[in-house]
Design a protein around this motif. Structure first.
Motif, PDB file in Angstrom:
ATOM      1  N   TYR A 190       0.860  -1.187   0.000  1.00 17.01           N
ATOM      2  CA  TYR A 190       0.000   0.000   0.000  1.00 17.01           C
ATOM      3  C   TYR A 190       0.891   1.230   0.000  1.00 17.01           C
ATOM      4  N   TYR A 191       0.493   2.249  -0.768  1.00 20.26           N
ATOM      5  CA  TYR A 191       1.262   3.484  -0.871  1.00 20.26           C
ATOM      6  C   TYR A 191       0.597   4.594  -0.067  1.00 20.26           C
ATOM      7  N   PHE A 192       1.430   5.316   0.673  1.00 18.19           N
ATOM      8  CA  PHE A 192       0.931   6.458   1.435  1.00 18.19           C
ATOM      9  C   PHE A 192       0.485   7.559   0.475  1.00 18.19           C
ATOM     10  N   VAL A 193      -0.688   8.140   0.737  1.00 14.92           N
ATOM     11  CA  VAL A 193      -1.208   9.226  -0.089  1.00 14.92           C
ATOM     12  C   VAL A 193      -1.201  10.539   0.687  1.00 14.92           C
ATOM     13  N   GLN A 194      -1.865  10.557   1.836  1.00 15.45           N
ATOM     14  CA  GLN A 194      -1.903  11.771   2.656  1.00 15.45           C
ATOM     15  C   GLN A 194      -2.456  11.453   4.036  1.00 15.45           C
ATOM     16  N   ASP A 241      -4.209   7.619   8.075  1.00 13.18           N
ATOM     17  CA  ASP A 241      -3.606   7.976   6.793  1.00 13.18           C
ATOM     18  C   ASP A 241      -4.430   7.389   5.653  1.00 13.18           C
ATOM     19  N   LEU A 242      -4.406   8.086   4.532  1.00 16.40           N
ATOM     20  CA  LEU A 242      -5.008   7.560   3.310  1.00 16.40           C
ATOM     21  C   LEU A 242      -3.936   6.806   2.548  1.00 16.40           C
ATOM     22  N   VAL A 243      -4.209   5.540   2.225  1.00 19.40           N
ATOM     23  CA  VAL A 243      -3.246   4.736   1.477  1.00 19.40           C
ATOM     24  C   VAL A 243      -3.949   4.124   0.270  1.00 19.40           C
ATOM     25  N   GLU A 244      -3.147   3.753  -0.735  1.00 25.31           N
ATOM     26  CA  GLU A 244      -3.682   3.168  -1.967  1.00 25.31           C
ATOM     27  C   GLU A 244      -3.081   1.789  -2.183  1.00 25.31           C
ATOM     28  N   GLY A 245      -3.938   0.831  -2.482  1.00 25.49           N
ATOM     29  CA  GLY A 245      -3.474  -0.521  -2.745  1.00 25.49           C
ATOM     30  C   GLY A 245      -2.702  -0.583  -4.047  1.00 25.49           C
ATOM     31  N   ALA A 246      -1.510  -1.169  -4.015  1.00 29.13           N
ATOM     32  CA  ALA A 246      -0.676  -1.232  -5.220  1.00 29.13           C
ATOM     33  C   ALA A 246      -1.309  -2.092  -6.305  1.00 29.13           C
TER      34      ALA A 246
END
Length: 280
Positions: free
Chosen positions: A20-24, A35-40
């Motif tokens: 998962y990538y950190f967004v904000q 935190d808002l994260v995005e699944g790779a």
């Protein structure tokens, strides 16, 4: 459920072999961060809640929150995607991966936007949201638990106004038998720490030495009817006003249970053509 986590690179984490990538940053409280994260792989957004565990008791409280999420599988209760406990530098953190509902945010933010515009919420929408809140609470109560800290910021809304109950960290057994002044003070102190003062049921402020605290703490009007402020500021049907009055009762023994409240909401929806709506 055991999960593994590693910091793979700056701004990315791996939970249970998924990256998962950190967004904000989304939010920050006294003992937690979101935190808002995005699944790779799936490209979906998630809310990653990090709970600081300062001691063994804090870790157990976080574990209880995890277990509460795992107890329920209901459309009006926020589900848990994954979790892990991270130990770094002698400190422990609980990481809870949760669905991210970005469409409307919390019920509180929706009511705030309406207030800023000098507008009101249609009764149809009020009943739809209230029905969903009651459905989630009913599921909790049927499984023997109570939320204890229900408030507008703990109710998320999706694009269809489906409410989802979140922040299950203050949940405990629905019915607690108090036997003696020491137990009463213990529960009162717990409530002072875990239940927001402006939404806390009256019976949690001065706990009697011999009593039963039950799930009707969630029925107290400032919590279960989180739309109360909006309803009282504008003209709505007599039926809705009577419903709110019936649950605005200080004595918990005279307060109705969630089944009765849900029945009344459904009845209001069916009686008025202007307030009919699909089931939440």
């Amino acid at each position: 459920m055991g999960q593994t986590l590693c910091m793979c690179s700056r701004g990315s984490i791996t939970i249970d072999n998924k990256t998962y990538y950190f967004v904000q940053k989304l939010d920050e409280g006294g003992f937690s961060f979101v935190d808002l994260v995005e699944g790779a792989k799936d490209g979906r957004f998630y809310a990653l809640k990090k709970i600081l565990c300062h001691d063994r008791e804090g870790r157990q409280e976080a574990q209880t929150e995890v277990e509460m999420h795992q107890t329920f599988n209901h459309p009006n209760i926020l589900n848990l995607v994954a979790h892990t406990f991270v130990d770094r530098g002698g400190k422990s953190e609980a990481w809870l991966l949760l669905p991210y509902m970005r469409q409307k945010g919390s019920l509180w933010s929706v009511l705030e936007r309406l207030r800023d515009k000098g507008s009101s919420m249609p009764e149809k929408q009020i009943l739809q949201i209230l029905r969903g809140i009651c459905s989630g609470l009913k599921n909790m109560h049927e499984k023997g638990f109570a939320h204890r800290d229900l408030k507008p910021t703990n109710v998320l809304l999706d694009e269809d106004d489906r409410p989802v109950l979140m922040d299950l960290g203050s949940m405990n057994r629905a019915r607690i038998e108090v036997r003696g002044s020491r137990e009463a003070m213990t529960i009162q102190d717990w409530a002072a720490q875990r239940c927001t003062i402006s939404y806390r049921a009256p019976e949690l402020f001065n706990v009697e030495s011999h009593c039963i605290i039950d799930e009707r703490t969630d029925i107290w009007v400032k919590s279960s009817a989180t739309l109360m402020s909006a309803c009282l500021m504008h003209s709505y049907s007599q039926g809705l006003q009577m419903l709110l009055s019936s649950i605005m009762v200080s004595n918990p023994q005279e307060r109705p249970n969630i089944n009765w409240v849900l029945d009344q909401v459904q009845d209001l929806q069916s009686r008025s053509p202007n307030t009919q709506t699909n089931m939440v």
